[in-house]
Design a protein around this motif. Structure first.
Motif, PDB file in Angstrom:
ATOM      1  N   ASN A 179       1.667   3.041  -3.158  1.00 35.15           N
ATOM      2  CA  ASN A 179       0.636   3.889  -3.772  1.00 35.15           C
ATOM      3  C   ASN A 179       0.532   5.268  -3.126  1.00 35.15           C
ATOM      4  N   GLY A 180       1.259   5.453  -2.028  1.00 33.45           N
ATOM      5  CA  GLY A 180       1.234   6.758  -1.361  1.00 33.45           C
ATOM      6  C   GLY A 180       0.166   6.835  -0.278  1.00 33.45           C
ATOM      7  N   CYS A 181       0.289   7.855   0.573  1.00 31.01           N
ATOM      8  CA  CYS A 181      -0.635   8.069   1.687  1.00 31.01           C
ATOM      9  C   CYS A 181      -1.455   9.340   1.439  1.00 31.01           C
ATOM     10  N   CYS A 182      -2.745   9.293   1.739  1.00 27.98           N
ATOM     11  CA  CYS A 182      -3.603  10.461   1.502  1.00 27.98           C
ATOM     12  C   CYS A 182      -4.007  11.155   2.809  1.00 27.98           C
ATOM     13  N   CYS A 210      -4.228   4.550   2.674  1.00 26.92           N
ATOM     14  CA  CYS A 210      -3.661   4.374   1.340  1.00 26.92           C
ATOM     15  C   CYS A 210      -4.372   5.269   0.320  1.00 26.92           C
ATOM     16  N   ALA A 211      -3.602   5.916  -0.542  1.00 28.07           N
ATOM     17  CA  ALA A 211      -4.160   6.842  -1.532  1.00 28.07           C
ATOM     18  C   ALA A 211      -5.154   6.161  -2.469  1.00 28.07           C
ATOM     19  N   GLU A 236       0.828  -1.212   0.000  1.00 27.41           N
ATOM     20  CA  GLU A 236       0.000   0.000   0.000  1.00 27.41           C
ATOM     21  C   GLU A 236       0.859   1.257   0.000  1.00 27.41           C
ATOM     22  N   ALA A 237       1.982   1.207   0.714  1.00 24.86           N
ATOM     23  CA  ALA A 237       2.859   2.378   0.806  1.00 24.86           C
ATOM     24  C   ALA A 237       3.362   2.808  -0.569  1.00 24.86           C
TER      25      ALA A 237
END
Length: 384
Positions: free
Chosen positions: A79-82, A359-360, A76-77
């Motif tokens: 894909n970036g954090c929102c 997760c973004a 998940e990381a």
């Protein structure tokens, strides 16, 4: 010692004994009067403490919303954090691709590094409210895979809300040695708008269970209520319930819960003066909300998802009706809200644990959950 001295001592002892006997009745009356006075003072102080504790809980908010953000996996990381946290009680979503930037505030916000004991520290006082005669409900809400079951159940070496609540419940009950406290446990799942008794084995005769209105409030006739006296006995009930609960695999979660799980402890408490209170604490692990296209379910799993989303929508309608102070609250639109009616109205104490996946790629689901949490936070509870 001379014979005359012995007789004198013996005579004095007899006189003393006669005086003590003559005064014994009077002394007993004085002691009984003193004991009664202290008993009355103790009862008054207990009632005063109960009212003060309830006032504190009301000032905190009869419906509280705690938000917990779970850690991301390595996959998940990528894909970036929102999610970010501008302030201790504020959570923010920032997604440039969707052009979305929005913040929400809640009673408590637990970040990715929060521990199970951190979460329970904000829940502990509600156990006292239940033993004081107030209905208490805590429900975990969020999309499939957002960490609800971990927060509620935890693991053997890192227990969640269930075990910590049971430990606190019996600890406080033991401290009230002058009270008579009787506790019973029940476990149900609400699956496809049906109530299932999870304490019944597969070969047990099962009847159709429905919520009924009684003089003490809503109840479910025929539901198994098992006396519990220790944490171990409640844990055994929970193990039985988990073994019978409906789960299935979806694209969003390999072990997705397909029903709402409610663990309920019902209590009858009698104080030293003989005044009796009845109440329940209900811990609910809601089935995960999910978009059908994203969860990839079909057939029976699709029907289950539709029922889950409908019941969660009904929960939202009840919350909205209370927030807007409507004359009618649609509790009967869903078995879930009908079952929880006594915990969502009146002077009950309700806490919503809002679970978020940071997760973004799940930003839309997180926004829906946070918006729902904000609606719950706006409810002002008053006696019906």
């Amino acid at each position: 010692m001379s014979h005359g001295s012995v007789e004198l001592v013996w005579h004095l002892l007899q006189v003393l004994h006669e005086v003590m006997q003559s005064k014994a009745s009077e002394l007993r009356k004085l002691m009984d009067a003193g004991a009664q006075e202290w008993k009355e003072k103790y009862s008054i102080e207990c009632e005063r403490r109960r009212k003060l504790h309830n006032l504190v809980q009301e000032l905190k908010g009869n419906i509280r919303v705690y938000c917990r953000v779970r850690p991301m996996t390595d996959a998940e990381a990528a894909n970036g954090c929102c999610i970010s946290f501008p302030a201790p009680d504020e959570i923010k979503i920032n997604n440039p691709e969707l052009g979305v930037t929005k913040s929400w505030q809640f009673n408590e916000i637990y970040r990715q590094n929060s521990k199970q004991e951190d979460l329970f520290s904000g829940i502990r006082d509600l156990v006292v409210s239940m033993l004081d005669g107030y209905n208490v409900c805590m429900f975990a809400y969020g999309q499939t895979g957002s960490g609800k079951t971990f927060s509620m159940q935890g693991s053997a070496d890192n227990p969640g809300v269930y075990t910590r609540t049971f430990n606190e419940l019996f600890k406080v009950a033991k401290e009230r040695s002058a009270w008579k406290i009787e506790l019973k446990g029940a476990c149900v799942e609400i699956y496809n708008e049906e109530i299932r008794d999870l304490l019944l084995g597969p070969n047990d005769k099962k009847q159709k269970l429905q919520v009924r209105q009684g003089k003490e409030g809503n109840h479910v006739p025929g539901l198994t209520l098992q006396p519990v006296n220790t944490v171990a006995e409640v844990e055994q009930l929970l193990n039985t319930a988990q073994a019978n609960r409906t789960v299935a695999s979806t694209d969003m979660n390999l072990h997705s819960s397909r029903s709402h799980l409610a663990v309920q402890i019902l209590g009858t408490m009698t104080n030293p003066e003989g005044k009796q209170f009845s109440s329940a604490i209900t811990l609910v692990d809601l089935a995960g909300s999910e978009r059908l296209a994203k969860s990839g379910v079909s057939g029976d799993r699709q029907k289950e998802a539709i029922k889950i989303n409908q019941s969660l929508s009904a929960l939202g309608d009840v919350i909205a009706a209370r927030a807007q102070k409507n004359a009618h609250t649609p509790y009967r639109n869903s078995v879930l809200t009908h079952f929880l009616q006594d915990s969502l109205g009146g002077d009950s104490k309700t806490l919503m644990l809002l679970q978020i996946n940071p997760c973004a790629s799940h930003v839309e689901e997180s926004m829906c959950s946070l918006t729902f949490g904000a609606r719950v936070n706006a409810v002002e509870m008053k006696k019906s």
